[in-house]
Write an enzyme that holds these catalytic residues in place. Structure first.
Site, short mmCIF file in Angstrom:
data_model
loop_
_atom_site.label_atom_id
_atom_site.label_comp_id
_atom_site.label_asym_id
_atom_site.label_seq_id
_atom_site.Cartn_x
_atom_site.Cartn_y
_atom_site.Cartn_z
N LYS A 44 39.45 47.96 -82.51
CA LYS A 44 39.21 49.34 -82.94
C LYS A 44 40.30 49.76 -83.90
O LYS A 44 41.40 49.20 -83.92
CB LYS A 44 39.11 50.30 -81.76
CG LYS A 44 40.37 50.40 -80.89
CD LYS A 44 41.35 51.44 -81.34
CE LYS A 44 42.56 51.50 -80.42
NZ LYS A 44 43.75 52.00 -81.08
N ASP B 68 42.50 53.26 -73.60
CA ASP B 68 41.45 52.86 -74.55
C ASP B 68 40.25 52.21 -73.88
O ASP B 68 39.20 52.07 -74.50
CB ASP B 68 42.00 51.85 -75.56
CG ASP B 68 42.88 52.46 -76.63
OD1 ASP B 68 42.87 53.69 -76.76
OD2 ASP B 68 43.55 51.70 -77.33
#
Length: 191
Positions: free
Chosen positions: A25, A152
């Site tokens: 990401k 996350d």
């Protein structure tokens, strides 16, 4: 060069094995709002999954977790996030008593580069184990478990584009943006 991804990809075979692609990401924006009483920082961020990916193959086994890794080495002797995810599943009783998994992790995401590789692997592992042991581990259970593993990890259960707040575990997925290219650069010691 990487491309933005708008979904997580997983392939299930005969339900005795599953392959999960675990994307990296990028943060499209990150604002640190201050220190929280729990020691974490309050953040406001926009996350986008990209097509740089680790890959996990999970097969049903017996007697615990067997983990094999290839590709980029994972430094340190302590448990990585896949091992921590397995311990959490055992701790909360989310699996049958004799459950086990054989895991092969192909590591491509640079370690320590802020791309979320370990968190993505943990989310992919949770999703893969849920597909294999769906009778005892529901996908509805995964966000709470993911949040216990790291900030996350909840984002990576779905990937795509999201707005995250809190310490990063409060995730609101957004409509996908049009595809775009991203150049990822990392110091020589992490590539």
């Amino acid at each position: 060069m990487a491309r933005a991804l708008n979904h997580r990809r997983a392939d299930a075979g005969d339900r005795t094995a599953v392959r999960v692609r675990c994307p990296a990401k990028i943060n499209l924006g990150l604002w640190i709002l201050g220190k929280r009483p729990d020691g974490y920082h309050e953040i406001d961020t926009y996350l986008q999954a990209v097509d740089l990916e680790d890959e996990i193959r999970i097969e049903k086994g017996t007697g615990g977790l067997q983990l094999e890794t290839s590709g980029r080495p994972i430094p340190g002797a302590g448990p990585n996030l896949i091992e921590r995810a397995w311990s959490l599943l055992v701790e909360v009783g989310a699996l049958p008593r004799d459950a086990g998994v054989n895991v092969r992790l192909i590591k491509r995401i640079p370690i320590g580069a802020g791309l979320g590789g370990g968190s993505s692997d943990a989310a992919g592992f949770l999703a893969g184990v849920a597909r294999l042991y769906g009778e005892t581990l529901s996908p509805k259970d995964l966000p709470a478990l993911a949040a216990r593993l790291g900030s996350d990890v909840p984002f990576f259960l779905r990937g795509g584009l999201a707005h995250a707040t809190g310490r990063g575990e409060q995730v609101r997925h957004l409509c996908p943006m049009p595809p775009f290219a991203v150049v990822l650069a990392s110091p020589a010691n992490t590539i």
